[in-house]
Enzyme design. Sequence first.
Site, PDB file in Angstrom:
ATOM      1  N   GLY A 118       0.812  -1.204   0.000  1.00 47.78           N
ATOM      2  CA  GLY A 118       0.000   0.000   0.000  1.00 47.78           C
ATOM      3  C   GLY A 118       0.850   1.259   0.000  1.00 47.78           C
TER       4      GLY A 118
ATOM      5  CG  ASN B 282      -0.829   3.730  -4.153  1.00 48.97           C
ATOM      6  OD1 ASN B 282      -0.997   2.672  -3.542  1.00 48.97           O
ATOM      7  ND2 ASN B 282      -1.842   4.503  -4.506  1.00 48.97           N
TER       8      ASN B 282
ATOM      9  CE1 TYR C 166      -9.074  -0.262   9.422  1.00 48.50           C
ATOM     10  CE2 TYR C 166      -9.608   0.757  11.523  1.00 48.50           C
ATOM     11  CZ  TYR C 166      -8.728   0.557  10.478  1.00 48.50           C
ATOM     12  OH  TYR C 166      -7.491   1.171  10.499  1.00 48.50           O
TER      13      TYR C 166
END
Length: 291
Positions: A20, A22, A163
């Site tokens: 992850g 970017n 989550y």
Amino acid sequence: MDTTPVALPDLTGRTAIVTGANSGLGLETTRILAGAGARVVMAVRDEAKGRAAAEGIRGETEVRRLDLADLASVRAFAAGWTDDIHLLVNNAGIMAVPKARTVDGFELQFGVNHFGHFALTNLLLGRVTGRVVTVSSGLHASVPGIDFDDVDFERGYTPYRAYGRSKLANLLFTLELQRRLTEVGSPVLSVAAHPGYAATNLQGHAANPLSRAFTAIGNRLFAQSAAAGALPTIYAATQPMPPAGFAGPRGGMRGAPTLCGRSSAAKDGGAARRLWELSEERTGVTFPIKA
């Protein structure tokens, strides 16, 4: 970028993988590690976005495709790896998204945040020489435990509860991975970190529009920057840490990185072992190191 809370070592000659990478915390983590001399492999779902992000980083980077919502992609990434890995940073994640499934049928948040990283770590572990750093969240403490009879949230799904459960799984994974590494005499260290309240685009994908609006306001008024939020990850990756240690902001939500506590559910060794066994069963990936 101010990294004064962390005394960065010279990472020249070392290779790091950041998932992850970017945007958000992953991008800032990449920027810091590359700036310290590491070769950083940016493992991203969208290679075009990864290459665009890499253009703004000083230091050595490489972009490779990795979709944590697809175990075939995880296996392909690992199969193409031949080098030693000093740091594996399990950073990628999704937060409070609408109910959905991964390619392999897992509840999306648990699948990406836990199962994907579980498979990736074990497939690469024989190449890791230094540390595995897994990014969790303070919201791991918002859930009392993992319902092993309904990991895919067939019942009672809410975006934030899912989550929180996935972030608890990150800490249980860190705990059991360290137990197994210690048991076989491996020098590799398994640790975790959380960013506190950091302004990233992670919250922008929340299922509830009202939640997204409140988050946008909170990001502007109260959150620390993504660069500051990445510092606990850098701390966990480069500073003296106890086995299965957990780093976060000194103030809980913001501040300089330090060792921090976790919920009682995140210390449950029995749950950690049960989660590991379930994860092996669901992903088909097992711990690769023998005593």
